[in-house]
Design an enzyme around this catalytic site. Structure first.
Site, mmCIF file in Angstrom:
data_model
loop_
_atom_site.group_PDB
_atom_site.id
_atom_site.type_symbol
_atom_site.label_atom_id
_atom_site.label_comp_id
_atom_site.label_asym_id
_atom_site.label_seq_id
_atom_site.Cartn_x
_atom_site.Cartn_y
_atom_site.Cartn_z
ATOM 1 N N CYS A 250 0.834 -1.189 0.000
ATOM 2 C CA CYS A 250 0.000 0.000 0.000
ATOM 3 C C CYS A 250 0.872 1.243 0.000
ATOM 4 C CB CYS A 250 -0.924 -0.002 1.204
ATOM 5 S SG CYS A 250 -0.050 0.200 2.752
ATOM 6 N N HIS B 16 1.192 3.393 2.268
ATOM 7 C CA HIS B 16 1.701 3.761 3.588
ATOM 8 C C HIS B 16 3.118 3.203 3.731
ATOM 9 C CE1 HIS B 16 0.834 3.723 8.204
ATOM 10 N NE2 HIS B 16 1.955 4.333 7.899
ATOM 11 N N MET C 160 -4.944 -3.467 5.027
ATOM 12 C CA MET C 160 -4.224 -3.294 6.288
ATOM 13 C C MET C 160 -2.752 -3.272 5.958
ATOM 14 S SD MET C 160 -5.828 -5.881 8.977
ATOM 15 C CE MET C 160 -5.455 -4.898 10.407
ATOM 16 N N CYS C 161 -2.035 -2.459 6.667
ATOM 17 C CA CYS C 161 -0.615 -2.366 6.357
ATOM 18 C C CYS C 161 0.094 -1.844 7.585
ATOM 19 C CB CYS C 161 -0.452 -1.441 5.162
ATOM 20 S SG CYS C 161 1.123 -0.692 4.966
ATOM 21 N N LEU C 162 0.452 -2.713 8.453
ATOM 22 C CA LEU C 162 1.173 -2.255 9.628
ATOM 23 C C LEU C 162 1.917 -3.424 10.257
ATOM 24 C CD1 LEU C 162 -1.186 -1.821 12.682
ATOM 25 C CD2 LEU C 162 -1.734 -3.126 10.680
#
Ligand SMILES: [Zn+2]
Ligand SMILES: [Zn+2]
Ligand SMILES: [Zn+2]
Ligand SMILES: [Zn+2]
Ligand SMILES: [Zn+2]
Ligand SMILES: [Zn+2]
Lengths: 409, 153
Positions: A282, A284, B89-91
């Site tokens: 993504c 981010h 989601m990206c964490l």
């Protein structure tokens, strides 16, 4: 950290300098042409890490013996009487594939003395892929592989890894390491010719270049010539040589040309300037040098209240700014919206019968590249007010179920 | 996708079958093993309790050297899930630069469960929801529960 080098650039590949950095940990790198040392000179201790921390495992995980980690060896250790020892096989912890223990690079497992159980049970193919990932991520400050298993910090050193991976992978890594360390050195610049791309010493070439171009009058830009392919570049702006045009104009022309391409591939971290490459995933991003979180598309830093810049594709994904999430299409805002808008210091909405959209979000003063946008507290506050109003006054929906909107999927 | 990547995914599915992680069900299609569908229950005591969420896990060709991609197929009001039709989601360990090859999908699923109990505000992909969670917890829970009622029942 200026690094001086005075060797002739006639050599096919410059010998890389040692790693830069205040830690002063020399990484012994050799060009891919130089032979590996016969006997390992004092192996450079892996930087800042514990090195052979798990030396306790030395001897206990001798090759050919079943490990205690549950991954069995297909055949029992060979008996002495048998003429031919059966090849020992084991299953890789990473790719779950059963391969032979051998001392060949590439496939199979290499017996690495003193390595942790995890590395003992990671096949060479997986080691090669991890190195490939390091290259892709530009994780090249240290020419080592740190065990990725939790609570294990065992480090495989450069020489060991070189003996495990295929020749092609080895060469790719060497080239990447070389270029990485050269590019960290101020006196080296990469040739801009895509077919060349080699790094060369500015100092060595400068003299020659200024000689050959001594007729250059107002010397506002300085050309430099790649010693390998003779490509001309501008030393001031590091662009292809732009003759009479000024660096500024060359910059604008180039930006127009390649903005789109560059934008999608790599960008400098807005905080520390490190080159960040996006490959999948993504928008981010987290800078691996300074840990700064930012949106790869608009470069605005992540944080509570962050607002993507105008034109960023992520911008409308912020929930409170997405009209679908808080206003049903048929709400009648005629009476209270203008008052709220004025209260928030915003201009009145143009009357658009039959269509209700939230007010346009005012463009930030310096959208792209700005390190941080001013937070639109006023507007967000307004949107929250509207939403709260909407919750408390389901009747304005003209909709019995309290303003259900459609799932986005 | 390489044979070894498939082997690894098979192995992980096998482990999921033996471990039977609580609060979720994994649908596995052997014809298309690179895409898992997971049905996850909203953890008890969280704002999502009582909801059932459909998640999709897609394994990249380079798995396990690159992280699986996780997305919510059921709309969820959560600071760490993008509020669009991607539900991405990206964490944490899902980030390409933090993922490590020994990590397993089970760990990813557990991470998601724990995030449903306690969102990671510092890493919010929806900063406005993150902010609401921090400054107006009541409102956040109200909204989250609202969405469970609307989309996740
Ligand atoms: Zn280890
Ligand atoms: Zn392997
Ligand atoms: Zn060149
Ligand atoms: Zn120039
Ligand atoms: Zn940075
Ligand atoms: Zn953005």
């Amino acid at each position: 950290m200026a690094r001086k080098r005075s060797s002739q650039h006639a050599a096919p590949q410059p010998t890389p300098p040692t790693a830069s950095g205040s830690a002063g940990n020399p990484i012994s790198l050799r060009g891919s042409n130089s032979p590996a040392p016969a006997a390992p000179a004092i192996p450079a201790p892996p930087t800042g890490r514990s090195g052979l921390r798990s030396a306790k495992s030395l001897g206990t995980v001798a090759v050919g013996q079943p490990t205690t980690q549950g991954n069995r060896v297909a055949k029992a250790a060979p008996k002495k009487k048998e003429p031919k020892p059966k090849p020992i096989k084991k299953e890789c912890f990473i790719c779950a594939t059963t391969r032979q223990v051998s001392n060949c690079a590439g496939r199979g497992f290499k017996a690495v003395e003193g390595a942790c159980d995890h590395f003992q049970n990671t096949c060479n193919v997986c080691i090669g892929k991890m190195i490939k990932e390091k290259i892709v991520k530009r994780d090249l400050d240290e020419a080592v592989l740190v065990c990725a298993f939790p609570d294990c910090e065992h480090v495989l050193d450069y020489n060991t890894i070189r003996q495990m991976i295929f020749k092609g992978a080895r060469e790719n890594w060497d080239t990447a390491l070389l270029n990485h360390h050269l590019s960290n050195s101020e006196n080296y610049v990469p040739c801009l010719n895509p077919n060349c791309g080699r790094y060369f010493s500015v100092e060595d070439c400068q003299a020659k270049s200024s000689e050959s171009r001594s007729k250059n009058k107002a010397d506002r830009s300085h050309p430099i010539t790649c010693p390998y392919c003779e490509e001309d570049m501008c030393l001031d702006c590091m662009r292809p040589w732009h003759r009479s045009t000024s660096c500024d104009k060359a910059k604008i022309a180039e930006e127009e040309q390649s903005l789109q391409v560059i934008k999608n591939i790599s960008k400098p971290c807005p905080k520390c300037g490190a080159n960040i490459q996006k490959n999948g995933g993504c928008n981010h991003m987290k800078c691996r040098h300074c840990k700064h979180d930012f949106c790869f598309s608009c470069l605005v830093g992540f944080g509570p209240n962050m607002q993507h810049a105008e034109g960023c594709p992520e911008r409308n994904q912020n929930i409170l700014q997405d009209p679908r999430n808080w206003l049903p299409d048929d709400v009648n805002i005629g009476n209270w919206m203008p008052a709220m808008m004025r209260a928030a210091g915003l201009p009145d909405l143009p009357q658009q019968p039959g269509q209700v959209l939230p007010p346009p979000i005012p463009p930030p003063p310096n959208p792209v590249g700005a390190p941080r946008q001013p937070e639109p507290r006023g507007l967000l506050g307004l949107l929250q007010m509207i939403r709260a109003f909407h919750h408390n006054h389901p009747e304005v929906n003209g909709n019995a179920n309290g303003g259900q909107d459609q799932p986005g999927n | 996708m390489s044979a070894s990547a498939k082997k690894r995914i098979m192995r992980e599915y096998g482990e999921c079958m033996t471990e039977k992680p609580a609060g979720m069900k994994i649908n596995f299609d052997e014809q298309n093993m690179t895409k898992w569908e997971v049905l996850m229950d909203g953890p008890d005591g969280s704002a999502y309790a009582g909801g059932h969420f459909k998640l999709e896990i897609v394994f990249p060709n380079e798995y396990p050297f690159k992280p699986p991609v996780v997305s919510f197929r059921t709309k969820i009001y959560h600071p760490n899930v993008s509020n669009d039709d991607k539900g991405s989601m990206c964490l944490g360990l899902l980030r390409p630069d933090e993922w490590k090859p020994p990590n397993k999908v089970v760990a990813v699923l557990r991470l998601i469960q724990s995030l449903m109990v306690e969102p990671n505000i510092d890493d919010a992909i929806e900063p406005s929801i993150g902010n609401e969670y921090k400054e107006n917890r009541k409102e956040f829970e109200k909204n989250a529960k609202d969405w469970v009622k609307r989309y996740a029942k």
